[in-house]
Design a protein around this motif. Structure first.
Motif, PDB file in Angstrom:
ATOM      1  N   SER A  16       0.852  -1.194   0.000  1.00 55.13           N
ATOM      2  CA  SER A  16       0.000   0.000   0.000  1.00 55.13           C
ATOM      3  C   SER A  16       0.889   1.245   0.000  1.00 55.13           C
ATOM      4  O   SER A  16       1.814   1.345   0.820  1.00 55.13           O
ATOM      5  N   PRO A  17       0.645   2.169  -0.915  1.00 52.65           N
ATOM      6  CA  PRO A  17      -0.375   2.113  -1.971  1.00 52.65           C
ATOM      7  C   PRO A  17      -0.023   1.069  -3.017  1.00 52.65           C
ATOM      8  O   PRO A  17       1.143   0.695  -3.149  1.00 52.65           O
ATOM      9  N   ARG A  18      -1.027   0.628  -3.738  1.00 49.14           N
ATOM     10  CA  ARG A  18      -0.826  -0.437  -4.714  1.00 49.14           C
ATOM     11  C   ARG A  18      -0.251   0.129  -6.006  1.00 49.14           C
ATOM     12  O   ARG A  18      -0.602   1.228  -6.432  1.00 49.14           O
ATOM     13  N   VAL A  19       0.646  -0.632  -6.622  1.00 52.60           N
ATOM     14  CA  VAL A  19       1.212  -0.223  -7.912  1.00 52.60           C
ATOM     15  C   VAL A  19       0.100  -0.147  -8.954  1.00 52.60           C
ATOM     16  O   VAL A  19      -0.927  -0.831  -8.843  1.00 52.60           O
ATOM     17  N   THR A  20       0.302   0.688  -9.958  1.00 53.95           N
ATOM     18  CA  THR A  20      -0.694   0.799 -11.028  1.00 53.95           C
ATOM     19  C   THR A  20      -0.326  -0.068 -12.229  1.00 53.95           C
ATOM     20  O   THR A  20      -1.160  -0.286 -13.111  1.00 53.95           O
ATOM     21  N   ALA A  21       0.911  -0.551 -12.263  1.00 59.13           N
ATOM     22  CA  ALA A  21       1.357  -1.381 -13.391  1.00 59.13           C
ATOM     23  C   ALA A  21       2.466  -2.317 -12.911  1.00 59.13           C
ATOM     24  O   ALA A  21       3.206  -1.998 -11.975  1.00 59.13           O
ATOM     25  N   ILE A  22       2.561  -3.482 -13.575  1.00 54.64           N
ATOM     26  CA  ILE A  22       3.617  -4.454 -13.272  1.00 54.64           C
ATOM     27  C   ILE A  22       4.225  -4.934 -14.581  1.00 54.64           C
ATOM     28  O   ILE A  22       3.509  -5.323 -15.510  1.00 54.64           O
ATOM     29  N   PHE A  23       5.562  -4.907 -14.640  1.00 53.86           N
ATOM     30  CA  PHE A  23       6.272  -5.590 -15.720  1.00 53.86           C
ATOM     31  C   PHE A  23       6.858  -6.869 -15.154  1.00 53.86           C
ATOM     32  O   PHE A  23       7.541  -6.854 -14.125  1.00 53.86           O
ATOM     33  N   ALA A  24       6.604  -7.995 -15.824  1.00 52.20           N
ATOM     34  CA  ALA A  24       7.184  -9.281 -15.433  1.00 52.20           C
ATOM     35  C   ALA A  24       8.194  -9.720 -16.487  1.00 52.20           C
ATOM     36  O   ALA A  24       7.990  -9.511 -17.685  1.00 52.20           O
ATOM     37  N   ASN A  25       9.272 -10.336 -16.053  1.00 55.16           N
ATOM     38  CA  ASN A  25      10.412 -10.672 -16.908  1.00 55.16           C
ATOM     39  C   ASN A  25      10.063 -11.617 -18.048  1.00 55.16           C
ATOM     40  O   ASN A  25      10.775 -11.665 -19.047  1.00 55.16           O
ATOM     41  N   ASN A  26       8.982 -12.382 -17.923  1.00 50.06           N
ATOM     42  CA  ASN A  26       8.524 -13.193 -19.054  1.00 50.06           C
ATOM     43  C   ASN A  26       7.009 -13.370 -18.981  1.00 50.06           C
ATOM     44  O   ASN A  26       6.359 -13.008 -17.987  1.00 50.06           O
ATOM     45  N   ASP A  27       6.457 -13.918 -20.047  1.00 47.30           N
ATOM     46  CA  ASP A  27       5.000 -14.048 -20.137  1.00 47.30           C
ATOM     47  C   ASP A  27       4.441 -15.045 -19.121  1.00 47.30           C
ATOM     48  O   ASP A  27       3.305 -14.902 -18.670  1.00 47.30           O
ATOM     49  N   GLU A  28       5.234 -16.063 -18.789  1.00 44.83           N
ATOM     50  CA  GLU A  28       4.788 -17.030 -17.790  1.00 44.83           C
ATOM     51  C   GLU A  28       4.484 -16.323 -16.472  1.00 44.83           C
ATOM     52  O   GLU A  28       3.444 -16.548 -15.847  1.00 44.83           O
ATOM     53  N   MET A  29       5.410 -15.476 -16.025  1.00 41.27           N
ATOM     54  CA  MET A  29       5.191 -14.776 -14.758  1.00 41.27           C
ATOM     55  C   MET A  29       4.100 -13.722 -14.886  1.00 41.27           C
ATOM     56  O   MET A  29       3.326 -13.496 -13.945  1.00 41.27           O
ATOM     57  N   ALA A  30       4.004 -13.076 -16.048  1.00 44.51           N
ATOM     58  CA  ALA A  30       2.931 -12.103 -16.256  1.00 44.51           C
ATOM     59  C   ALA A  30       1.565 -12.778 -16.157  1.00 44.51           C
ATOM     60  O   ALA A  30       0.612 -12.214 -15.594  1.00 44.51           O
ATOM     61  N   ALA A  31       1.466 -14.000 -16.681  1.00 43.99           N
ATOM     62  CA  ALA A  31       0.217 -14.757 -16.575  1.00 43.99           C
ATOM     63  C   ALA A  31      -0.092 -15.063 -15.115  1.00 43.99           C
ATOM     64  O   ALA A  31      -1.255 -15.056 -14.689  1.00 43.99           O
ATOM     65  N   GLY A  32       0.956 -15.317 -14.320  1.00 42.76           N
ATOM     66  CA  GLY A  32       0.770 -15.532 -12.887  1.00 42.76           C
ATOM     67  C   GLY A  32       0.222 -14.287 -12.209  1.00 42.76           C
ATOM     68  O   GLY A  32      -0.626 -14.368 -11.305  1.00 42.76           O
ATOM     69  N   VAL A  33       0.681 -13.107 -12.646  1.00 41.75           N
ATOM     70  CA  VAL A  33       0.165 -11.844 -12.106  1.00 41.75           C
ATOM     71  C   VAL A  33      -1.318 -11.693 -12.441  1.00 41.75           C
ATOM     72  O   VAL A  33      -2.127 -11.288 -11.592  1.00 41.75           O
ATOM     73  N   LEU A  34      -1.692 -12.012 -13.677  1.00 37.62           N
ATOM     74  CA  LEU A  34      -3.112 -11.945 -14.058  1.00 37.62           C
ATOM     75  C   LEU A  34      -3.960 -12.862 -13.175  1.00 37.62           C
ATOM     76  O   LEU A  34      -5.069 -12.498 -12.760  1.00 37.62           O
ATOM     77  N   LYS A  35      -3.429 -14.032 -12.867  1.00 33.40           N
ATOM     78  CA  LYS A  35      -4.135 -14.996 -12.032  1.00 33.40           C
ATOM     79  C   LYS A  35      -4.382 -14.445 -10.630  1.00 33.40           C
ATOM     80  O   LYS A  35      -5.499 -14.473 -10.123  1.00 33.40           O
ATOM     81  N   VAL A  36      -3.323 -13.936  -9.995  1.00 37.27           N
ATOM     82  CA  VAL A  36      -3.472 -13.454  -8.614  1.00 37.27           C
ATOM     83  C   VAL A  36      -4.298 -12.176  -8.575  1.00 37.27           C
ATOM     84  O   VAL A  36      -5.057 -11.948  -7.619  1.00 37.27           O
TER      85      VAL A  36
END
Length: 338
Positions: A240-260
């Motif tokens: 807190s405060p929450r980030v407004t954007a996240i960059f993940a080093n690869n698509d696998e981890m970015a998909a994990g971010v979408l999941k959570v």
């Protein structure tokens, strides 16, 4: 022909000697264009397929190319194999794959022994294994042909194909900031990988130039896996405060971010923008579709295959010194202006 055609059949139909047919099969340059085309046409018409073992003995090589990797992303490996095989099939080579353990203390000996045991003519090495200086030196000292695919210029340009990840991440960072994002989270890859460092530093360089500062608490280290994307995404999203954007080093981890994010009731991209790297098949199929960096993996792998075959055959390749490829930003639904 009812029986399997032989080299004698091809030579007779073409009106040339067996030796001339053999030269065409083995890619020798001392055959006239007209003769070469006539022989190749007869080979195609008759369905003649040279015996690989006999061909290898005659040419003092096995016509086998090795592929060494330690990468958890099966989609990336599939793209690489398709790119390499597109050239191997054209040139009459076969591909032998060898997964290794990059973190194993004897991985260099394991890789060199694989090459010797398999009697391959040359090897293509993928990141992060390709980042090993000790492996390259061991292959050189053993007289083994190799080409490295990497994110850093680590070798003679004849022996490497480089993805300019740093420049691509500058583009992504500038794009995120242009949309109003200033509180950005980053999930890096393992920090002992050159590719992770190149991407992280490229991103940070660009945002710094734009007077955007990213706190160390907003940077977490992942393992380039879907599971670590979930874990690291949660670490960032509970802050807190929450980030407004996240960059993940690869698509696998970015998909994990979408999941959570979905599990936490955070809407993407309305409340959180997400970007990855690779542009594998997953990126365009998740919901929302993923903004990412498209690395032309198949083209890079094909260039690596052409380079290794040129080494093996001792032939000149017009673009053998071509080594640098810049990935491209692919803008999709997962990023939105604030």
């Amino acid at each position: 022909m009812n029986k399997r055609p032989t080299i004698n059949d091809v030579a007779r139909l073409a009106g040339v000697s067996k030796r001339t047919v053999s030269r065409v099969i083995n890619g020798a340059s001392n055959v006239g264009k007209e003769t070469r085309e006539r022989i190749q046409s007869i080979i195609n018409e008759t369905g003649f397929a040279p015996d690989k073992q006999a061909r290898g003995l005659a040419a003092s090589r096995s016509f086998l190319i090795g592929l060494i990797y330690d990468n958890p992303d099966a989609l990336y490996i599939d793209q690489v194999q398709r790119g390499v095989l597109s050239i191997c099939s054209e040139k009459g080579y076969e591909l032998v794959v060898h997964p290794c353990r990059y973190d194993s203390p004897d991985f260099v000996n394991d890789c060199v022994n694989f090459v010797r045991r398999s009697n391959i003519d040359g090897v293509i090495i993928l990141p992060p294994v390709s980042e090993s200086k000790s492996l390259a030196e061991a292959l050189q000292s053993s007289g083994i042909n190799y080409v490295r695919m990497a994110s850093v210029d680590l070798d003679d340009h004849r022996n490497i194909v480089v993805s300019d990840d740093r420049a691509a991440l500058r583009d992504l960072a500038r794009y995120m900031v242009s949309l109003g994002h200033r509180d950005i989270g980053i999930i890096s890859g393992p920090k002992h990988y050159y590719s992770s460092t190149e991407r992280l530093e490229g991103f940070l360089e660009a945002v710094t130039e734009l007077d955007v500062q990213i706190s160390s608490t907003r940077i977490v280290e992942g393992k380039n896996t879907y599971e670590s994307g979930i874990e690291c995404g949660r670490t960032l999203l509970i802050q807190s405060p929450r980030v407004t954007a996240i960059f993940a080093n690869n698509d696998e981890m970015a998909a994990g971010v979408l999941k959570v994010a979905h599990e936490m009731g955070i809407s993407v991209p309305e409340e959180l923008s997400v970007a990855g790297f690779d542009d594998n098949l997953l990126a365009s199929r998740v919901i929302p579709s993923l903004t990412t960096i498209q690395r032309p993996v198949g083209d890079m792998a094909a260039l690596a295959a052409r380079k290794i075959i040129a080494h093996i055959e001792g032939t000149e390749l017009s673009d053998i010194d071509t080594y640098l490829v810049k990935p491209q930003l692919m803008i999709r639904e997962s990023i939105k202006r604030l």
